[in-house]
Design a protein around this motif. Sequence first.
Motif, short mmCIF file in Angstrom:
data_model
loop_
_atom_site.label_atom_id
_atom_site.label_comp_id
_atom_site.label_asym_id
_atom_site.label_seq_id
_atom_site.Cartn_x
_atom_site.Cartn_y
_atom_site.Cartn_z
N ASP A 186 -0.77 10.18 -6.59
CA ASP A 186 -0.38 9.44 -7.78
C ASP A 186 0.06 10.46 -8.84
OD1 ASP A 186 -0.36 8.20 -10.29
OD2 ASP A 186 -1.92 6.76 -9.70
N TYR A 239 -1.40 11.46 3.32
CA TYR A 239 -1.93 10.82 2.12
C TYR A 239 -0.81 10.74 1.09
CZ TYR A 239 -2.31 15.72 0.64
OH TYR A 239 -2.03 17.03 0.37
N LEU A 296 -4.23 9.47 -2.66
CA LEU A 296 -4.37 8.06 -2.32
C LEU A 296 -4.35 7.91 -0.80
CD1 LEU A 296 -1.59 6.71 -4.75
CD2 LEU A 296 -4.04 6.92 -5.27
N ASP A 318 -4.21 2.97 2.79
CA ASP A 318 -4.44 1.55 2.48
C ASP A 318 -4.61 1.30 0.97
OD1 ASP A 318 -6.90 2.67 2.02
OD2 ASP A 318 -8.02 1.34 3.38
N HIS A 319 -4.39 2.35 0.17
CA HIS A 319 -4.50 2.18 -1.28
C HIS A 319 -3.42 1.23 -1.79
CE1 HIS A 319 -5.10 3.27 -5.52
NE2 HIS A 319 -3.78 3.24 -5.59
N LYS A 320 -3.82 0.19 -2.51
CA LYS A 320 -2.85 -0.76 -3.05
C LYS A 320 -2.17 -0.16 -4.28
CE LYS A 320 -4.32 -5.32 -1.54
NZ LYS A 320 -5.58 -5.12 -0.81
N LYS A 366 -4.24 12.27 -8.43
CA LYS A 366 -5.23 11.90 -7.40
C LYS A 366 -4.58 11.60 -6.05
CE LYS A 366 -9.30 10.15 -9.75
NZ LYS A 366 -9.17 9.33 -10.96
N THR A 423 0.83 -1.21 0.00
CA THR A 423 0.00 0.00 0.00
C THR A 423 0.87 1.26 0.00
OG1 THR A 423 0.01 0.09 2.40
CG2 THR A 423 -1.74 -1.21 1.37
#
Length: 396
Positions: A371, A368, A378, A381-383, A376, A350
């Motif tokens: 990307d 946070y 992320l 926990d964003h993979k 955006k 993540t």
Amino acid sequence: MGVVGKPNVGKSTFFAAATLKDVQIADYPFTTIQPNMGVAYLRTQCVCREFGVKDTPRNSLCVEGVRLIPVRLVDVAGLVEGASQGRGLGNQFLDDVRQADALIQVVDASGSTDLEGRKVAPGSNDPLRDIEMVEREFDLWVFGILKKDWERQSRSLEQTGGKIVEHLANRLTGLSVTFGDVEQVVLHLKLRTEKPSHWTDEELMHFVMGIRKLTKPSLIAANKADLPAAFPNIEKLKGTGRTVVACASEAELLLRRAAEHGLVAYTPGDRGFVVPSPEKLSPAQKNALGMVDEMVMKVYGGTGVQEAINAAYFGLLNAIVVFPVEDETKLSDKGGKVLPDAYVMKGGSTALDLARTVHSELAEGFLYAIDARTGKRLAGDHKLGNRDVVKIVSTK
Ligand SMILES: Nc1nc2c(ncn2[C@@H]2O[C@H](COP(=O)(O)OP(=O)(O)O)[C@@H](O)[C@H]2O)c(=O)[nH]1
Ligand SMILES: [Mg+2]
């Protein structure tokens, strides 16, 4: 990554080819290295061309849009039948294998060495038997470790209410096996955790095999693929459903040495090579390179050495490569280096995992991530995906 197999299949040749240092990396991440440990490269398409930037790599290399990221490789001692009983270099083998996340099992696909590695007529040895032998010896060794005081331990656990999963995990920590790994295999095999003293030898062996497959996944490097006797064996090996990469380690070693001397233009993993000034080659060199072209490049579209390393990481381990940056528009770090680092991470990692990998403080103050491709935000926990370019925003 460990390179394993019986003697004389070409492990050291594979290792030498894969770890031949043609370019020095300034920020060399591996300082002390044992003699049988070296640095190989994971090859991936860099993101520099997609973003239209000129990069200045620090922890890796970029050769004309190809990113080469250092990974550790171990040339493991050759394994013979009986190694689990201490025959040959059995213990050395097992010591080397401990730390590996995955294994490249080198076999002599030409079948010109017997089970002990002695020379025999090409085609007369079945490489499938070699694979069985190597895996069997590994399993027997682990089995032996667990079996030694199994009766006593399991009964005592039953009396004290101790946990067999914990006991097994403790026994296997040296092999980089975790509690979660043991739990997963025990659950999958539906072994009775409350009655370990009732486990049969067969059940314990199944457990060991499950642990091997989970924690030391392997692929087959079908080496000596340049010899005609290898063709039918490679087909046969592929028929087993395992990952098989046809390999010509000797050809790769020759090409990397030639590249080092400027005789060919070749980046590990290329499907061919270019000779910039043919007039500089001696007749012997011309002949050797011609053979590599005919017997390897034209037949397999590469020597397979780089392909095997890549398949081990991207295939067996589902690894991803991530590019962390501090400025998501310039794609640079604080010092202005563009796309300085490429990290190899486990699949499923993540944004927060990336922060941890870069610096523990970044993770502590994690707010946070961004990307760089989409702009955006992320969440932690964003993979992450392969070849993501990511900025971490943190209070620290
Ligand atoms: N034809 C052919 N021979 C190879 C290849 N790779 C290694 N060999 C030969 O196989 C023998 C054993 O190689 P080595 O790397 O020492 O094997 P190890 O004992 O497994 O480490 C040597 O004579 C090598 O030259 C290959 O790709 N093709
Ligand atoms: Mg060797």
